[in-house]
Scaffold this motif. Structure first.
Motif, short mmCIF file in Angstrom:
data_model
loop_
_atom_site.label_atom_id
_atom_site.label_comp_id
_atom_site.label_asym_id
_atom_site.label_seq_id
_atom_site.Cartn_x
_atom_site.Cartn_y
_atom_site.Cartn_z
N LEU A 38 0.64 -0.92 -0.06
CA LEU A 38 0.15 -0.10 0.03
C LEU A 38 0.96 1.23 -0.03
O LEU A 38 2.00 1.28 0.62
N ALA A 39 0.65 2.27 -0.65
CA ALA A 39 1.17 3.63 -0.71
C ALA A 39 1.07 4.23 0.49
O ALA A 39 -0.16 4.13 1.35
N PRO A 40 1.80 5.18 0.95
CA PRO A 40 1.81 5.76 2.30
C PRO A 40 0.78 7.03 1.81
O PRO A 40 0.80 7.63 0.89
N ALA A 41 0.34 7.71 2.98
CA ALA A 41 -0.29 8.97 2.81
C ALA A 41 0.54 9.94 2.38
O ALA A 41 1.78 9.80 2.68
N PRO A 42 0.21 10.94 1.67
CA PRO A 42 0.90 12.09 1.12
C PRO A 42 1.98 12.79 2.22
O PRO A 42 3.27 13.03 2.00
N ASP A 43 1.60 12.83 3.39
CA ASP A 43 2.35 13.83 4.31
C ASP A 43 3.39 12.87 4.89
O ASP A 43 4.34 13.47 5.42
N LEU A 44 3.42 11.48 4.78
CA LEU A 44 4.38 10.67 5.20
C LEU A 44 5.40 10.17 4.11
O LEU A 44 6.33 9.54 4.24
N ALA A 45 4.71 10.41 3.05
CA ALA A 45 5.62 9.97 1.71
C ALA A 45 7.09 10.54 1.49
O ALA A 45 8.13 9.67 1.10
N LEU A 122 13.71 6.56 8.35
CA LEU A 122 13.78 6.44 9.70
C LEU A 122 14.78 6.95 10.50
O LEU A 122 14.54 7.80 11.59
N PRO A 123 16.07 7.25 10.20
CA PRO A 123 17.13 7.99 10.63
C PRO A 123 16.63 9.45 10.64
O PRO A 123 16.93 10.04 11.78
N ALA A 124 16.27 9.92 9.82
CA ALA A 124 15.73 11.25 9.53
C ALA A 124 14.39 11.46 10.46
O ALA A 124 14.33 12.73 11.16
N LEU A 125 13.47 10.55 10.60
CA LEU A 125 12.55 10.89 11.51
C LEU A 125 12.93 10.71 12.94
O LEU A 125 12.52 11.77 13.94
N ALA A 126 13.83 9.57 13.28
CA ALA A 126 14.16 9.32 14.75
C ALA A 126 15.39 9.98 15.16
O ALA A 126 15.68 9.87 16.39
N GLY A 127 16.13 10.58 14.22
CA GLY A 127 17.35 11.20 14.79
C GLY A 127 18.50 10.25 15.37
O GLY A 127 18.90 10.50 16.26
N PHE A 128 18.86 9.24 14.44
CA PHE A 128 19.95 8.35 14.75
C PHE A 128 20.85 8.30 13.51
O PHE A 128 20.26 8.34 12.29
N ASP A 129 22.00 7.64 13.57
CA ASP A 129 22.65 7.34 12.51
C ASP A 129 22.33 5.90 11.92
O ASP A 129 22.37 4.77 12.67
N ALA A 130 22.29 5.74 10.67
CA ALA A 130 21.66 4.59 10.15
C ALA A 130 22.85 3.33 10.40
O ALA A 130 22.76 2.33 10.56
N SER A 131 24.23 3.82 10.35
CA SER A 131 25.33 2.87 10.49
C SER A 131 25.34 1.93 11.65
O SER A 131 25.80 0.83 11.89
N ALA A 132 24.81 2.96 12.55
CA ALA A 132 24.54 2.02 14.06
C ALA A 132 23.64 0.72 14.02
O ALA A 132 23.62 -0.05 14.89
N LEU A 133 22.53 1.00 12.98
CA LEU A 133 21.92 -0.31 12.96
C LEU A 133 22.14 -1.37 11.55
O LEU A 133 21.14 -2.08 11.70
N ALA A 134 23.14 -1.07 11.05
CA ALA A 134 23.45 -1.99 10.01
C ALA A 134 23.72 -3.46 10.61
O ALA A 134 24.30 -3.64 11.67
N ARG A 168 -4.17 3.33 10.99
CA ARG A 168 -3.77 3.17 12.50
C ARG A 168 -2.19 3.43 12.63
O ARG A 168 -1.71 3.90 13.42
N VAL A 169 -1.67 2.55 11.58
CA VAL A 169 -0.02 2.60 11.74
C VAL A 169 0.33 4.07 11.36
O VAL A 169 1.54 4.64 11.93
N GLU A 170 -0.12 4.71 10.32
CA GLU A 170 0.40 6.20 10.15
C GLU A 170 -0.03 7.11 11.04
O GLU A 170 0.59 7.98 11.45
N ALA A 171 -1.29 7.05 11.76
CA ALA A 171 -1.43 7.85 12.97
C ALA A 171 -0.34 7.85 14.15
O ALA A 171 -0.05 8.56 14.76
N ALA A 172 0.14 6.55 14.24
CA ALA A 172 1.17 6.13 15.29
C ALA A 172 2.29 6.89 14.91
O ALA A 172 3.34 7.62 15.71
N LEU A 173 2.71 6.98 13.55
CA LEU A 173 4.03 7.57 12.83
C LEU A 173 3.99 8.91 12.85
O LEU A 173 4.98 9.70 12.82
N ARG A 174 2.85 9.57 12.60
CA ARG A 174 2.58 10.73 12.30
C ARG A 174 3.34 11.93 13.05
O ARG A 174 3.94 12.87 12.64
#
Length: 289
Positions: A38-45, A122-134, A168-174
């Motif tokens: 499913l495509a995301p809502a425009p504000d989360l795209a 997700l790093p842009a949303l949550a503020g962490f370096d992606a390399s830490a989760l590789a 419901r998922v997007e309401a949690a992430l918004r």
């Protein structure tokens, strides 16, 4: 003339930055598992590429080993009925960028709601370096606020429509998106990755740096921060996805021609890269179809 290194939010929200390729032997997969995207809502795209939902119900004696090639993305999943030995004991998980084939044994009955983020989303949303989760799968509670995780954990396969569950998922992430705001470095990463995905003629990192006017050093820093893997790896994975998709579609030419089409001019190198990622040689993969 607009600055090429500062793509607009419109570009981030509309450009494709991940393919749907990568499931090995997709016809066999479809006989065992139902997959919906499913495509995301425009504000989360600007951060989310798509939602994906898996459902399965297999006889007790059936074990299906699903195999997926890696993408330069992160996934947030709500998992029911999944047994992943590398994952912590939590229902809401984040899987970082992996560089190896992703194998999961599917059995019994289960359901997964997945959010595939754009590279760096997700790093842009949550503020962490992606390399830490590789190469890691962690509990979402280690990265995201408790109210977000609790709202996601409440989502289940209860018979609601896919659209209702997506809401419901997007309401949690918004709330994360509202707090994140504008990130020009992330938008640059999206422009770079979208170009790598779309242009099959891009085979070397130097081509990317020249086209987009960024230095090799800055490119490496951006990919370490947002993607978690290097730009050379991203180019190679997208071209390998193209190779596997061509084989799944019934490529009738020679394997040497297939390799050359996607940037391998040494047959031994191509065969080694394919076997290291897929697990068999290109000839064996084609024969198993």
């Amino acid at each position: 003339m607009p600055d090429r290194t500062k793509p607009t939010r419109t570009l981030a929200a509309t450009s494709r930055t991940a393919s749907t390729a990568g499931i090995l032997r997709p016809e066999e997969f479809a006989r065992h598992v139902d997959l919906h995207r499913l495509a995301p809502a425009p504000d989360l795209a600007p951060w989310v590429e798509n939602h994906w939902v898996l459902r399965w119900s297999l006889p007790a004696e059936v074990r299906f080993p699903s195999q997926v090639l890696p993408h330069p993305t992160m996934n947030l999943t709500v998992e029911r009925g999944v047994r992943r030995p590398e994952a912590p004991p939590a229902s809401v998980l984040v899987t970082g960028p992996v560089t190896r084939r992703f194998d999961v044994e599917t059995r019994g009955s289960g359901w997964v709601w997945g959010v595939r983020f754009r590279p760096g989303g997700l790093p842009a949303l949550a503020g962490f370096d992606a390399s830490a989760l590789a190469e890691r799968t962690v509990a979402a509670a280690d990265l995201l606020p408790a109210p977000v995780v609790a709202a996601l954990d409440a989502v289940d396969d209860t018979g609601a429509t896919l659209e209702a569950d997506r809401g419901r998922v997007e309401a949690a992430l918004r709330p994360l998106a509202v707090a994140a705001g504008h990130d020009p470095d992330h938008e640059l990463v999206l422009a770079l990755v979208a170009d790598m995905l779309a242009d099959r003629g891009l085979l070397r990192v130097a081509q990317v740096t020249e086209r987009h006017g960024v230095s090799g050093r800055r490119l490496q820093r951006l990919f370490a921060r947002y993607v978690g893997v290097g730009p050379k790896w991203v180019l190679a994975r997208y071209r390998m996805h193209d190779v596997v998709s061509a084989l799944d579609a019934g490529w009738e030419g020679s394997l040497a021609d297939l390799a050359a089409t996607y940037g391998w001019y040494d047959q031994a190198h191509f065969t080694r890269d394919f076997r290291n990622l897929v697990g068999v040689t290109p000839a064996q993969y084609r024969e198993r179809r």
